[in-house]
Scaffold this active site. Sequence first.
Site, PDB file in Angstrom:
ATOM      1  N   ARG A 103     -59.838 -39.763  94.403  1.00  0.00           N
ATOM      2  CA  ARG A 103     -58.525 -39.203  94.088  1.00  0.00           C
ATOM      3  C   ARG A 103     -57.485 -40.309  94.060  1.00  0.00           C
ATOM      4  NH1 ARG A 103     -56.966 -34.223  97.753  1.00  0.00           N
ATOM      5  NH2 ARG A 103     -56.822 -35.868  99.309  1.00  0.00           N
ATOM      6  N   THR A 107     -51.145 -39.228  92.607  1.00  0.00           N
ATOM      7  CA  THR A 107     -51.172 -38.009  91.787  1.00  0.00           C
ATOM      8  C   THR A 107     -52.176 -36.988  92.318  1.00  0.00           C
ATOM      9  OG1 THR A 107     -52.936 -38.845  90.381  1.00  0.00           O
ATOM     10  CG2 THR A 107     -50.680 -39.399  89.735  1.00  0.00           C
ATOM     11  N   ASP A 199     -60.126 -37.782 106.548  1.00  0.00           N
ATOM     12  CA  ASP A 199     -60.737 -38.322 105.324  1.00  0.00           C
ATOM     13  C   ASP A 199     -62.244 -38.428 105.527  1.00  0.00           C
ATOM     14  OD1 ASP A 199     -61.807 -40.192 103.364  1.00  0.00           O
ATOM     15  OD2 ASP A 199     -59.716 -40.490 102.802  1.00  0.00           O
ATOM     16  N   ASP A 202     -64.114 -41.798 104.513  1.00  0.00           N
ATOM     17  CA  ASP A 202     -63.842 -42.882 105.458  1.00  0.00           C
ATOM     18  C   ASP A 202     -64.556 -42.649 106.789  1.00  0.00           C
ATOM     19  OD1 ASP A 202     -62.307 -44.481 103.804  1.00  0.00           O
ATOM     20  OD2 ASP A 202     -60.429 -43.484 104.349  1.00  0.00           O
TER      21      ASP A 202
END
Length: 208
Positions: A103, A107, A199, A202
Amino acid sequence: MGRVVIINHPLIEHKMAIIRNKDTDTKTFRENINEIGSLVTYEITRDLATKPVEVQTPIAKTICQVLAKDVVIVPILRAGLGMVDGIQNVIPTAKIGHIGLYRDETTLRPIEYYIKLPTDVSKATILVVDPMLATGGSSIVAIDNIKERGGKDIRFVGIVGCPEGIKALSEAHPDVDIYLVKVDDRLNEVGYIVPGLGDCGDRLFGTK
Ligand code: PRP
Ligand code: URA
């Protein structure tokens, strides 16, 4: 409209507490994501078609059932990779395709950087795998790509979703059933699921 199926199981609940915890280390996080992958696979494959085959036991011939169609697992990189071993433990004959998307941090739109699918996906049951269904952008683009290459029988398999992502994915691909363990409250202003687990890529790969 595709179905939205929420998978409830005490063993999965227990593992959710581990992966949501911010203090869980990378190794334990990865193990539990994979184990959830195995456990959800039992539910998401419950209605797969089977076909009869004749088998010779040591005693006599008998009719058994085997899967009627190939299964193809398509993880969305990177976080989807975290569930693949767990799913393949349960479906060892499954082939694996890969779709690389990340991503854009501003945006939130998915940027595609890799795609490789088995040659004939048109007759297979395809499991598109990504632990996180946030805006839905990544899963929508991944499924667009799979359909362009002939994929028809597609299921989305995630762990944590939110109302925004479910709405977007089910509107874009109403023929795709969505399997999740949890539907969380909402997205925050930077596109993370709340409460979520942070995340996922990660945390799986120790990159932050
Ligand atoms: C994360 C996650 C999903 C995507 C979900 O990927 O692994 O693929 O976001 O968000 P969406 O529903 O809003 O598209 P990310 O872009 O962080 O890439 P990574 O897995 O490589 O870290
Ligand atoms: N991707 C993640 O890894 N986590 C989120 O909360 C949203 C998207």
